[in-house]
Design a protein around this motif. Structure first.
Motif, PDB file in Angstrom:
ATOM      1  N   SER A 118      62.681 -17.336  17.315  1.00 28.76           N
ATOM      2  CA  SER A 118      63.485 -16.576  16.357  1.00 28.76           C
ATOM      3  C   SER A 118      64.820 -17.241  16.050  1.00 28.76           C
ATOM      4  O   SER A 118      65.539 -16.805  15.145  1.00 28.76           O
ATOM      5  CB  SER A 118      63.708 -15.149  16.859  1.00 28.76           C
ATOM      6  N   GLU A 124      58.758 -24.428  11.089  1.00 29.28           N
ATOM      7  CA  GLU A 124      57.631 -25.365  11.089  1.00 29.28           C
ATOM      8  C   GLU A 124      58.082 -26.780  11.418  1.00 29.28           C
ATOM      9  O   GLU A 124      57.460 -27.462  12.225  1.00 29.28           O
ATOM     10  CB  GLU A 124      56.889 -25.334   9.752  1.00 29.28           C
ATOM     11  N   ASP A 162      56.477  -9.320   9.030  1.00 24.88           N
ATOM     12  CA  ASP A 162      56.816 -10.705   8.705  1.00 24.88           C
ATOM     13  C   ASP A 162      57.525 -11.421   9.861  1.00 24.88           C
ATOM     14  O   ASP A 162      57.935 -12.569   9.728  1.00 24.88           O
ATOM     15  CB  ASP A 162      57.663 -10.775   7.433  1.00 24.88           C
ATOM     16  N   ASP A 163      57.665 -10.765  11.000  1.00 21.21           N
ATOM     17  CA  ASP A 163      58.228 -11.382  12.201  1.00 21.21           C
ATOM     18  C   ASP A 163      57.423 -12.647  12.531  1.00 21.21           C
ATOM     19  O   ASP A 163      56.197 -12.614  12.595  1.00 21.21           O
ATOM     20  CB  ASP A 163      58.136 -10.375  13.352  1.00 21.21           C
ATOM     21  N   LEU A 164      58.119 -13.762  12.736  1.00 18.50           N
ATOM     22  CA  LEU A 164      57.431 -15.026  13.045  1.00 18.50           C
ATOM     23  C   LEU A 164      56.561 -14.933  14.287  1.00 18.50           C
ATOM     24  O   LEU A 164      55.605 -15.681  14.427  1.00 18.50           O
ATOM     25  CB  LEU A 164      58.449 -16.153  13.247  1.00 18.50           C
ATOM     26  N   ARG A 165      56.908 -14.010  15.205  1.00 17.97           N
ATOM     27  CA  ARG A 165      56.137 -13.894  16.448  1.00 17.97           C
ATOM     28  C   ARG A 165      54.896 -13.036  16.303  1.00 17.97           C
ATOM     29  O   ARG A 165      54.075 -12.981  17.224  1.00 17.97           O
ATOM     30  CB  ARG A 165      57.031 -13.346  17.556  1.00 17.97           C
ATOM     31  N   GLN A 169      51.364 -14.358  11.640  1.00 15.98           N
ATOM     32  CA  GLN A 169      52.372 -15.307  11.163  1.00 15.98           C
ATOM     33  C   GLN A 169      52.405 -16.559  12.042  1.00 15.98           C
ATOM     34  O   GLN A 169      52.509 -17.685  11.548  1.00 15.98           O
ATOM     35  CB  GLN A 169      53.766 -14.664  11.172  1.00 15.98           C
ATOM     36  N   LEU A 170      52.338 -16.343  13.350  1.00 19.67           N
ATOM     37  CA  LEU A 170      52.549 -17.432  14.299  1.00 19.67           C
ATOM     38  C   LEU A 170      51.396 -18.423  14.327  1.00 19.67           C
ATOM     39  O   LEU A 170      51.620 -19.636  14.392  1.00 19.67           O
ATOM     40  CB  LEU A 170      52.794 -16.847  15.693  1.00 19.67           C
ATOM     41  N   LEU A 173      51.593 -20.857  11.444  1.00 19.69           N
ATOM     42  CA  LEU A 173      52.826 -21.636  11.589  1.00 19.69           C
ATOM     43  C   LEU A 173      52.636 -22.746  12.616  1.00 19.69           C
ATOM     44  O   LEU A 173      52.982 -23.906  12.375  1.00 19.69           O
ATOM     45  CB  LEU A 173      53.973 -20.706  12.008  1.00 19.69           C
TER      46      LEU A 173
END
Length: 199
Positions: A118, A124, A162-165, A169-170, A173
């Motif tokens: 985060s 990326e 939309d949290d990268l974790r 999403q992850l 990525l």
């Protein structure tokens, strides 16, 4: 990117001295996450965004006296707190940025990143730089001692898709950065995603 770095340094610099006392019970979660990496004696591992170095003792235990443990952080005050806690005995500490790692290509067996994802300015690209320094088949652990929902509640916010974790999403990525996710756990007591460096 300079603004991102300044924000991270200001945020963590102001909190470094009291960081460990704010989260005194996280040690077992760090040790359990490190154990899941399956490090072997003699391995070389980087704690990326090491903060006060809470992962360094279990990383050293995992790789043994013949292994290499490096702790890298962007915030001088966090590294100073790691030294005060004596964790520099478990690994070499360096001030640095995951966007430009001072390491040769393929030199590491694994990277451990607690709370890292985060705070990446360019997720990326930064994950690709971590992949660069890990040998094919090496591993990356993205960890937090509490899960996404518990962390959001602690910070007084709602969890968002939309949290990268979030796994949807992850996974892509990581794939775009040269990693293949092999396990994903997001529960109240911890967050841990493990990925393998592709060929």
């Amino acid at each position: 990117m300079a603004d991102d770095h300044m924000h991270v340094q200001e945020f963590f610099g102001a909190r470094a001295a009291a960081w460990d006392s704010r989260f005194p019970d996280d040690g077992p979660a760090y040790a359990a996450a490190v154990a899941e990496l399956g490090l072997r004696p003699g391995d070389a591992v980087l704690d990326a965004g090491c903060g006060t170095g809470r992962a360094l003792p279990p990383l050293r235990d995992a790789v043994g006296p013949g292994g290499t443990v490096l702790g890298l952080d962007l915030t001088p005050e966090m590294l100073e707190a790691a030294v005060r806690a004596g964790r520099d005995r478990d690994g070499a500490l360096a001030l640095g940025d995951v966007a430009r790692l001072p390491l040769r290509t393929g030199v590491l067996d694994a990277v451990f990143g607690a709370g890292l994802i985060s705070h990446l300015a360019e997720p990326e690209a930064n994950l690709r730089e971590l992949a660069r320094v890990v040998r094919p088949g090496g591993q990356l652990a993205l960890f937090h001692p509490i899960g996404r929902t518990a962390l959001a509640a602690r910070q007084g916010r709602q969890i968002t898709p939309d949290d990268l974790r979030a796994e949807p999403q992850l996974r892509p990525l990581l794939a775009g950065a040269g990693w293949r996710m092999v396990s994903y756990v997001d529960e109240d007591a911890r967050f841990l995603a493990i990925a393998v460096r592709e060929g």
